[in-house]
Design an enzyme around this catalytic site. Structure first.
Site, PDB file in Angstrom:
ATOM      1  N   GLU A 128      35.206  32.514  51.934  1.00 51.98           N
ATOM      2  CA  GLU A 128      35.181  31.149  52.435  1.00 51.98           C
ATOM      3  C   GLU A 128      34.793  30.194  51.313  1.00 51.98           C
ATOM      4  O   GLU A 128      34.257  30.623  50.282  1.00 51.98           O
ATOM      5  CB  GLU A 128      34.187  31.025  53.598  1.00 51.98           C
ATOM      6  CG  GLU A 128      34.562  31.883  54.796  1.00 51.98           C
ATOM      7  CD  GLU A 128      33.717  31.603  56.026  1.00 51.98           C
ATOM      8  OE1 GLU A 128      33.991  32.203  57.072  1.00 51.98           O
ATOM      9  OE2 GLU A 128      32.776  30.785  55.942  1.00 51.98           O
ATOM     10  N   GLY A 130      31.808  33.860  49.108  1.00 51.62           N
ATOM     11  CA  GLY A 130      32.815  34.872  48.831  1.00 51.62           C
ATOM     12  C   GLY A 130      32.241  36.244  49.091  1.00 51.62           C
ATOM     13  O   GLY A 130      32.417  36.829  50.165  1.00 51.62           O
ATOM     14  N   PHE A 143      41.033  31.443  48.843  1.00 53.20           N
ATOM     15  CA  PHE A 143      41.482  32.484  47.909  1.00 53.20           C
ATOM     16  C   PHE A 143      42.085  33.674  48.651  1.00 53.20           C
ATOM     17  O   PHE A 143      41.824  34.832  48.314  1.00 53.20           O
ATOM     18  CB  PHE A 143      40.337  32.936  46.994  1.00 53.20           C
ATOM     19  CG  PHE A 143      39.697  31.828  46.228  1.00 53.20           C
ATOM     20  CD1 PHE A 143      40.476  30.945  45.486  1.00 53.20           C
ATOM     21  CD2 PHE A 143      38.319  31.642  46.245  1.00 53.20           C
ATOM     22  CE1 PHE A 143      39.884  29.903  44.777  1.00 53.20           C
ATOM     23  CE2 PHE A 143      37.729  30.607  45.540  1.00 53.20           C
ATOM     24  CZ  PHE A 143      38.508  29.726  44.798  1.00 53.20           C
ATOM     25  N   ILE A 144      42.896  33.388  49.655  1.00 56.19           N
ATOM     26  CA  ILE A 144      43.486  34.435  50.488  1.00 56.19           C
ATOM     27  C   ILE A 144      44.875  34.795  49.962  1.00 56.19           C
ATOM     28  O   ILE A 144      45.822  34.006  50.086  1.00 56.19           O
ATOM     29  CB  ILE A 144      43.566  33.999  51.965  1.00 56.19           C
ATOM     30  CG1 ILE A 144      42.186  33.528  52.465  1.00 56.19           C
ATOM     31  CG2 ILE A 144      44.114  35.137  52.812  1.00 56.19           C
ATOM     32  CD1 ILE A 144      41.085  34.569  52.306  1.00 56.19           C
ATOM     33  N   GLU A 156      38.347  48.945  48.255  1.00 55.39           N
ATOM     34  CA  GLU A 156      38.829  47.794  47.494  1.00 55.39           C
ATOM     35  C   GLU A 156      38.341  47.853  46.050  1.00 55.39           C
ATOM     36  O   GLU A 156      39.089  47.527  45.114  1.00 55.39           O
ATOM     37  CB  GLU A 156      38.361  46.499  48.160  1.00 55.39           C
ATOM     38  CG  GLU A 156      39.038  46.226  49.500  1.00 55.39           C
ATOM     39  CD  GLU A 156      38.503  44.985  50.172  1.00 55.39           C
ATOM     40  OE1 GLU A 156      38.085  44.057  49.442  1.00 55.39           O
ATOM     41  OE2 GLU A 156      38.485  44.930  51.412  1.00 55.39           O
ATOM     42  N   ARG A 165      56.625  43.349  14.618  1.00 53.89           N
ATOM     43  CA  ARG A 165      56.136  42.211  13.809  1.00 53.89           C
ATOM     44  C   ARG A 165      55.916  42.643  12.368  1.00 53.89           C
ATOM     45  O   ARG A 165      55.241  43.640  12.107  1.00 53.89           O
ATOM     46  CB  ARG A 165      54.827  41.700  14.411  1.00 53.89           C
ATOM     47  CG  ARG A 165      54.154  40.591  13.620  1.00 53.89           C
ATOM     48  CD  ARG A 165      54.844  39.254  13.825  1.00 53.89           C
ATOM     49  NE  ARG A 165      53.995  38.158  13.378  1.00 53.89           N
ATOM     50  CZ  ARG A 165      53.992  37.689  12.129  1.00 53.89           C
ATOM     51  NH1 ARG A 165      54.778  38.223  11.215  1.00 53.89           N
ATOM     52  NH2 ARG A 165      53.187  36.692  11.798  1.00 53.89           N
ATOM     53  N   GLN A 196      45.728  49.346   8.158  1.00 51.21           N
ATOM     54  CA  GLN A 196      44.668  50.278   8.554  1.00 51.21           C
ATOM     55  C   GLN A 196      43.676  49.662   9.540  1.00 51.21           C
ATOM     56  O   GLN A 196      43.279  50.300  10.520  1.00 51.21           O
ATOM     57  CB  GLN A 196      43.937  50.785   7.309  1.00 51.21           C
ATOM     58  CG  GLN A 196      42.980  51.932   7.596  1.00 51.21           C
ATOM     59  CD  GLN A 196      42.320  52.464   6.339  1.00 51.21           C
ATOM     60  OE1 GLN A 196      41.776  51.699   5.554  1.00 51.21           O
ATOM     61  NE2 GLN A 196      42.396  53.771   6.139  1.00 51.21           N
TER      62      GLN A 196
END
Length: 297
Positions: free
Chosen positions: A129, A133, A158-159, A243, A269, A280
């Site tokens: 919320e 959080g 942040f859903i 989670e 590159r 090195q």
């Protein structure tokens, strides 16, 4: 991870998943990151392949497989150069669907879990919320019982999948006086009257929609309560363990991908007449990073 964790079936599954992602997801990633919207067709294709049902019992359309299939899915999702797409998938399969698998009764599973496995319904988990959080006990969203309904009021932020989801797994206080012992879990249709969503404009992970949600006198049928009233906090804490494991796997796989990406760049590159992977100091740094990643396994 080392092969002591993975059988031949696991390895075949990984290769099949890699092929699927390269064919069905990678060609669209750039567009999804640009538009901030994942096309609906890919959800249904994930469902057809069974990827949303790895941890769901067969009786509800899943495959009921061991956790290492989940690890493989999470790892490979981190290697297609779209953190946003990966977040949208695992938020559906391992945030929203975890609660459906564990707390929902058979009726709710028929209405929401089976379509989730099929990829025809997308879910999101609504806990955080604006004013809290990780402090789940401090949530302010309420669900007050009124006859055969609960009246939901409050907001979440942040859903992941909050804008385009078909349903929401919402945590709310059904007895504010009890603090964290007065929280319950509900499944709520995203198109319910009184639900509004504001899509957040993020710097990264743009393929996944992230929302602020508001609930204004939303009527939730009492039969959409999941588990036992006022036991929601214990359900949330129990699933936080999964989670955290998921986020650990994600972070590790992303680190592997980042190092592989860097090695590819170093091989192409050139500076001072040779590719920079021949210097090195850089080689020492890569070895240190590789050792750190290997240790994390």
């Amino acid at each position: 991870m080392h092969n002591i964790y993975f059988t031949e079936e696991h390895l075949l599954f990984r290769q099949s998943l890699k092929d699927f992602l390269q064919k069905e997801v990678v060609p669209h990633v750039e567009e999804w990151e640009k538009t901030g919207t994942i096309d609906k067709f890919i959800w249904e294709k994930f469902g057809e392949m069974g990827y949303f049902g790895l941890a769901t019992p067969e009786e509800f359309g899943g495959l009921g497989l061991d956790i290492f299939y989940t690890v493989i899915l999470l790892e490979e999702l981190q290697k297609i150069n779209s953190g946003g797409f990966a977040a949208a998938i695992w938020a559906h399969a391992y945030l929203a669907m975890t609660h459906l698998n564990k707390e929902a009764n058979d009726d709710i599973k028929e209405r929401y879990l089976k379509p989730s496995v099929e990829g025809t319904k997308i879910g999101c988990l609504c806990i955080s919320e604006p004013f809290g959080g990780s402090d789940v006990a401090g949530m302010r969203t309420t669900a007050n019982k009124k006859g055969d309904k609960y009246i939901l009021n409050g907001s979440k932020t942040f859903i992941t999948n909050g804008v385009y989801a078909d349903y929401m797994i919402v945590a709310a206080k059904t007895n504010a006086k009890l603090g964290n012992k007065g929280i319950s879990i509900f499944v709520v249709d995203r198109n319910s009257k009184g639900v509004t969503a504001n899509k957040l404009n993020k710097l990264g992970w743009r393929a996944s929609d992230t929302a602020e949600l508001a609930f204004d006198n939303v009527e939730v049928p009492a039969f959409n309560l999941m588990g036992v009233e006022n036991l929601g906090f214990s359900y949330i804490m129990e699933h936080f363990s999964l989670e955290r494991l998921i986020m650990g796997v994600n972070a590790h796989a992303r680190a592997e991908y980042a190092l592989d990406y860097a090695l590819q760049y170093m091989s192409e590159r050139e500076a001072f007449g040779k590719t920079i992977n021949q210097f090195q100091a850089l080689r020492h740094r890569v070895v240190d990073l590789h050792a750190d990643i290997e240790m994390c396994k």
